[in-house]
Structure formats: C-alpha cells, structure tokens
Design an enzyme around this catalytic site. Structure first.
Site, PDB file in Angstrom:
ATOM      1  N   ARG A  46       0.816  -1.225   0.000  1.00 17.60           N
ATOM      2  CA  ARG A  46       0.000   0.000   0.000  1.00 17.60           C
ATOM      3  C   ARG A  46       0.848   1.273   0.000  1.00 17.60           C
ATOM      4  NH1 ARG A  46      -5.541  -0.977   1.723  1.00 17.60           N
ATOM      5  NH2 ARG A  46      -6.031  -2.678   0.321  1.00 17.60           N
ATOM      6  N   ARG A  50      -3.717   6.418   0.724  1.00 16.00           N
ATOM      7  CA  ARG A  50      -4.316   7.664   1.234  1.00 16.00           C
ATOM      8  C   ARG A  50      -3.434   8.451   2.200  1.00 16.00           C
ATOM      9  NH1 ARG A  50      -9.921   4.883   2.731  1.00 16.00           N
ATOM     10  NH2 ARG A  50      -8.402   3.215   2.980  1.00 16.00           N
ATOM     11  N   ARG A  59      -7.491  10.999  -6.177  1.00 15.59           N
ATOM     12  CA  ARG A  59      -8.637  10.113  -6.032  1.00 15.59           C
ATOM     13  C   ARG A  59      -9.932  10.857  -5.713  1.00 15.59           C
ATOM     14  NH1 ARG A  59     -10.664   6.894  -6.316  1.00 15.59           N
ATOM     15  NH2 ARG A  59     -11.158   5.867  -4.370  1.00 15.59           N
ATOM     16  N   ASP A  95      -6.586  -3.523  -7.547  1.00 12.77           N
ATOM     17  CA  ASP A  95      -7.170  -4.131  -6.360  1.00 12.77           C
ATOM     18  C   ASP A  95      -7.370  -5.619  -6.604  1.00 12.77           C
ATOM     19  OD1 ASP A  95      -8.373  -3.006  -3.691  1.00 12.77           O
ATOM     20  OD2 ASP A  95      -9.582  -4.726  -4.278  1.00 12.77           O
ATOM     21  N   TYR A 173     -14.261 -13.057   0.260  1.00 17.25           N
ATOM     22  CA  TYR A 173     -14.950 -11.800  -0.076  1.00 17.25           C
ATOM     23  C   TYR A 173     -16.239 -12.065  -0.846  1.00 17.25           C
ATOM     24  CZ  TYR A 173     -11.670  -8.145   1.346  1.00 17.25           C
ATOM     25  OH  TYR A 173     -10.918  -7.272   2.081  1.00 17.25           O
TER      26      TYR A 173
HETATM   27  C1  LIG Z   1      -7.619  -7.379   1.008  1.00 20.25           C
HETATM   28  C2  LIG Z   1      -7.157  -6.527  -0.156  1.00 20.25           C
HETATM   29  C3  LIG Z   1      -7.946  -5.596  -0.889  1.00 20.25           C
HETATM   30  N1  LIG Z   1      -7.134  -5.045  -1.845  1.00 20.25           N
HETATM   31  C4  LIG Z   1      -5.865  -5.576  -1.768  1.00 20.25           C
HETATM   32  C5  LIG Z   1      -5.877  -6.531  -0.732  1.00 20.25           C
HETATM   33  C6  LIG Z   1      -4.706  -7.429  -0.374  1.00 20.25           C
HETATM   34  C7  LIG Z   1      -3.735  -6.739   0.487  1.00 20.25           C
HETATM   35  C8  LIG Z   1      -4.187  -6.576   1.925  1.00 20.25           C
HETATM   36  O1  LIG Z   1      -4.271  -7.598   2.608  1.00 20.25           O
HETATM   37  O2  LIG Z   1      -4.432  -5.438   2.316  1.00 20.25           O
HETATM   38  C9  LIG Z   1      -4.711  -5.309  -2.627  1.00 20.25           C
HETATM   39  C10 LIG Z   1      -4.399  -3.924  -2.989  1.00 20.25           C
HETATM   40  N2  LIG Z   1      -5.216  -2.825  -2.992  1.00 20.25           N
HETATM   41  C11 LIG Z   1      -4.530  -1.746  -3.444  1.00 20.25           C
HETATM   42  C12 LIG Z   1      -3.234  -2.164  -3.829  1.00 20.25           C
HETATM   43  C13 LIG Z   1      -2.302  -1.222  -4.580  1.00 20.25           C
HETATM   44  C14 LIG Z   1      -0.911  -1.297  -4.514  1.00 20.25           C
HETATM   45  C15 LIG Z   1      -0.233  -0.898  -3.220  1.00 20.25           C
HETATM   46  O3  LIG Z   1      -0.055  -1.770  -2.354  1.00 20.25           O
HETATM   47  O4  LIG Z   1       0.218   0.276  -3.124  1.00 20.25           O
HETATM   48  C16 LIG Z   1      -3.134  -3.519  -3.517  1.00 20.25           C
HETATM   49  C17 LIG Z   1      -1.937  -4.441  -3.669  1.00 20.25           C
HETATM   50  C18 LIG Z   1      -5.017  -0.364  -3.579  1.00 20.25           C
HETATM   51  C19 LIG Z   1      -6.111   0.064  -2.680  1.00 20.25           C
HETATM   52  N3  LIG Z   1      -7.269  -0.612  -2.406  1.00 20.25           N
HETATM   53  C20 LIG Z   1      -8.054   0.134  -1.581  1.00 20.25           C
HETATM   54  C21 LIG Z   1      -7.389   1.367  -1.295  1.00 20.25           C
HETATM   55  C22 LIG Z   1      -7.927   2.508  -0.444  1.00 20.25           C
HETATM   56  C23 LIG Z   1      -9.169   3.128  -0.984  1.00 20.25           C
HETATM   57  C24 LIG Z   1      -9.029   4.299  -1.933  1.00 20.25           C
HETATM   58  O5  LIG Z   1      -8.007   4.514  -2.575  1.00 20.25           O
HETATM   59  O6  LIG Z   1     -10.008   5.037  -2.068  1.00 20.25           O
HETATM   60  C25 LIG Z   1      -6.168   1.317  -1.994  1.00 20.25           C
HETATM   61  C26 LIG Z   1      -5.134   2.386  -2.035  1.00 20.25           C
HETATM   62  C27 LIG Z   1      -9.390  -0.263  -1.145  1.00 20.25           C
HETATM   63  C28 LIG Z   1      -9.483  -1.622  -0.529  1.00 20.25           C
HETATM   64  N4  LIG Z   1      -9.401  -2.803  -1.222  1.00 20.25           N
HETATM   65  C29 LIG Z   1      -9.513  -3.852  -0.326  1.00 20.25           C
HETATM   66  C30 LIG Z   1      -9.677  -3.294   0.973  1.00 20.25           C
HETATM   67  C31 LIG Z   1      -9.856  -4.089   2.243  1.00 20.25           C
HETATM   68  C32 LIG Z   1      -9.662  -1.897   0.846  1.00 20.25           C
HETATM   69  C33 LIG Z   1      -9.725  -0.860   1.951  1.00 20.25           C
HETATM   70  C34 LIG Z   1     -11.065  -0.243   2.078  1.00 20.25           C
HETATM   71  C35 LIG Z   1     -11.037   0.968   2.975  1.00 20.25           C
HETATM   72  O7  LIG Z   1     -10.029   1.224   3.646  1.00 20.25           O
HETATM   73  O8  LIG Z   1     -12.044   1.682   2.963  1.00 20.25           O
HETATM   74  C36 LIG Z   1      -9.391  -5.262  -0.706  1.00 20.25           C
END
Ligand SMILES: Cc1c2[nH]c(c1CCC(=O)O)Cc1[nH]c(c(CCC(=O)O)c1C)Cc1[nH]c(c(CCC(=O)O)c1C)Cc1[nH]c(c(C)c1CCC(=O)O)C2
Length: 376
Positions: A46, A50, A59, A95, A173
């Site tokens: 990540r 944010r 975003r 994602d 999921y």
């Molecule tokens: C479980 C999982 C997800 N997504 C992902 C996982 C596996 C990694 C982990 O265990 O955390 C993988 C993921 N998601 C994202 C990345 C991008 C690359 C990086 O790591 O920088 C990666 C590798 C961007 C993202 N994916 C997400 C964000 C944040 C939301 C946004 O940008 O608006 C980012 C930067 C959203 C996301 N997507 C997911 C979740 C649980 C969330 C968070 C929701 C929240 O906090 O409200 C599902």
C-alpha cells in the site's frame, strides 16, 4: 492483429518486451533470487495510498473501481510514492477484487465501509452465476494496459510488481460480501459444502493463473499473491483450502513462463499463516512475505534458507519517532540478515501515517544494510 499496447513477447526471449526502458536498479530482483546486493531493497505494501496528500487529491470525488479501470490514473498513482521515496520496487495500483468483477460479480467501494458485494454468493447454486471461462484480455485488459503504460513511464527506475488475490481470500470476499471479523459465512462453506468450495477455489485458480500471466506479458517484473485471509483458517483448513491452490498457481505460472524463456520471481504473502511457514517455503515461490507476528530469526530457521523473505515491520511502528524506527529497522535487519531479504512492512501502510516516517523507514533500511554489508 494484436492491439498496439500488447507486448511483443517472443518465445525464447529472456527479458520480455524489448521496447521498455532498461532497468537501472535491479536490487529487488536480485534479493528475491538470493543473489548478492549492495543494500537491502525496500518497498511498502500500500505504498500508493491515502497517507499521501497527492494520492487523496488524485482520487478525490472519483469512484475507486473506475480509477482502477483507468490505465493513466493507475500509472500516476503507482508512480507517486516513487517521486518521494527511494523505494526499490513499485507495485501496480489496482485491487484484488477486480478478479471477482471479471467473473461477473458486482463489487463497489463504499466510503467508510470498504469493498461491498451487493449480491454475494449464498449457496452452491450461486456458482452458476459466475463466468467460468474468463477472457482476461477482455475483462482485465485495463490492468494489463496500466502495467504496460507504467513500465514505460517508470523509465527503468525500479522493477514493477504485478499481483493477484489468492483463491481463498477472494472466495471469502465473494461469500461474505465484504470485510468480516469472523468470516463465518465463508467458513460455513468449507464445513458444509467442501466440494462446492473446491469447485470455486479451482475456478478462481484458473482465472488467477491467466491473469498473472497476462500481467507478465504486459510487463510485470515480479508477482505477489495476497492470501490476506489466511489467518482465519487453522493449519488443517489452510492445508486443504489454501495451500494446494497457492502451489498450483506458482507451478502453472512458472511452467508457462519457462516455455517462453522468462523467469519472474513470485512472492506469496499469507497473512497470519505463521503456522504454515515451513509449507509456504516449499510452495514454488522464491519469496515468502511475512506479517509482524513472526520473529525474523525464527522465520529464517523455519524456512531453512530455501527462500528469500520479505517483511515484516509492524506498520504501527511507523507511528514511532524516527530514531525509534531506525532502531527497530536495525534489529529487523540483524534478525533476517542482509542476503535473500526484502524489507517491507508486515501489512499495508495505514491512511493516517505520516509520509515523513515512511521516508525514515526507507532510509534506515538503506543506511543500516549498507553498513552491515560493508562489514561482512
Ligand atoms: C484485502 C485486499 C484488498 N485489496 C488488496 C488486498 C490485499 C492486500 C491486503 O491484505 O491489504 C490489494 C491492494 N489494494 C490496493 C493495492 C495497490 C498497490 C499498493 O499496495 O500500493 C493492492 C496491492 C489499492 C487500494 N485498495 C483500496 C485502497 C484505499 C481506498 C481508496 O483509494 O479510495 C487502496 C489504495 C481499497 C481496498 N481494497 C480492499 C480493501 C480491504 C480496501 C480498503 C477499504 C477501505 O479502507 O475503505 C481489498
């Protein structure tokens, strides 16, 4: 006639597409293979997120999955952290839930709630709703285009990592419909419907293999498989419902890449699966990613030098003052040693963390490891 963005991968060509800028810093790739390095490479899960004001600005007001579908936006978000910090790798902004979407499920990112499936899978009959044969070039071509564009725009600064969620994490999921503390709906399937569970895991595995191969063809130089929900399984369930699929993915991806004369390191990150460390180190991945619940020295002992290790600082250590971060990093490096090691956090950066402290983490890894290597 191939589309213009399609990379020209010629069988037998080792480095893949020829027209990408030459890689200048391959420290991460060398560490993944256990080769000699001048400093320990570092990146953060990540790292595009944010906690960066420029990420929040890009975003703002945009739908999350629409952003994922824009190669230009994904490229920009992937590059943002590299402009601030000397990371040794980048991970493509995307994602894990784009795979269930490609299989026909609706997934929305709801502010304050996270990913949400309006119509999750409830019973085995619901598997009929899923697309079995997924044309990944059609359904996930936007990710491939984002990777290819980013490989050009990154100008060979560092390698680009592609990724996928692992079958069990995606299955959970798809059944839970979103995040969950107990994952009891998904685990109910494992105990009540083991056959249907295996059917779904197999379907996901087939799509993931194609998806990862497509990412490499598009320009990904390493691959990480996220089994983020491993910890909710016990050792026996992990052995039955996760490990065989993780192994199958690496085996099949590697076999196909070998045919094309390509060699791309693969990382498995099974969060909270400390109980399966031995098995994970023998599951066809070059690198095992670790969360912070595992002591570096014991991880080394238990994996017996078979794999490189990645991780595992507690993300919350980034709340500490910079001097403390430096001390924690030093201890972590002493525990893992500098060879066959990629520094990272034990999970992703949180939105309320200060960019300055991420910088301190990266700097501490580079500084301490350079000194340690000089002394060898
Ligand atoms: C479980 C999982 C997800 N997504 C992902 C996982 C596996 C990694 C982990 O265990 O955390 C993988 C993921 N998601 C994202 C990345 C991008 C690359 C990086 O790591 O920088 C990666 C590798 C961007 C993202 N994916 C997400 C964000 C944040 C939301 C946004 O940008 O608006 C980012 C930067 C959203 C996301 N997507 C997911 C979740 C649980 C969330 C968070 C929701 C929240 O906090 O409200 C599902």
């Amino acid at each position: 006639m191939p589309f213009s963005w399609m990379p020209r991968v010629i069988a037998g060509e080792r480095e893949g597409p020829k027209d990408f800028p030459q890689l200048k810093n391959d420290t991460f790739l060398r560490a993944a293979r256990g080769e000699e390095i001048e400093h320990v490479p570092v990146w953060c899960m990540r790292q595009a997120g944010r906690y960066l004001p420029e990420f929040r600005e890009s975003r703002a007001g945009k739908d999350f999955f629409e952003t994922c579908q824009s190669p230009e936006a994904c490229c920009e978000l992937t590059l943002q952290p590299l402009r601030r910090f000397p990371f040794d790798a980048a991970i493509i902004f995307s994602d894990i839930l784009v795979v269930p979407q490609a299989m026909g499920m609706d997934v929305q990112m709801v502010a304050g709630k996270g990913p949400t499936f309006p119509e999750p899978l409830k019973e085995p009959e619901d598997l009929q709703r899923l697309q079995v044969k997924v044309d990944t070039a059609k359904e996930l071509g936007y990710v491939f285009r984002a990777i290819t564009l980013t490989r050009h725009k990154i100008e060979g600064k560092v390698p680009l990592i592609g990724f996928s969620g692992a079958p069990w994490t995606l299955m959970s999921y798809m059944i839970e419909g979103g995040g969950s503390n107990t994952h009891s709906k998904a685990k109910r399937w494992l105990y009540q419907h083991p056959e249907a569970s295996h059917m779904l895991l197999k379907m996901l595995t087939d799509v993931i293999v194609e998806y990862l191969l497509g990412q490499v063809a598009a320009g990904a130089q390493a691959l990480q498989v996220f089994e983020s929900h491993a910890g909710i399984l016990g050792p026996a369930e992990f052995k039955e419902f996760s490990l065989p699929y993780l192994r199958d993915i690496a085996r099949r991806v590697k076999d196909k890449l070998k045919e094309a004369g390509q060699d791309v390191p693969m990382i498995v990150f099974a969060k909270d699966a400390h109980y399966a460390l031995e098995e994970l180190s023998q599951s066809n991945y070059e690198v095992v990613g670790l969360d912070w619940t595992i002591d570096p020295l014991s991880a080394r002992e238990r994996t017996g030098g078979k794999v490189s290790l990645q991780g595992n600082m507690d993300p919350c250590a980034l709340y500490a003052p910079k001097e403390r971060i430096s001390d924690i990093v030093k201890k972590m490096l002493e525990g893992f040693g500098t060879r066959g090691y990629i520094a990272n956090l034990g999970h992703g950066v949180y939105p309320d963390m200060t960019p300055e402290n991420i910088g301190a983490f990266v700097e501490a890894v580079h500084q301490h490891s350079k000194q340690m290597i000089k002394q060898i």
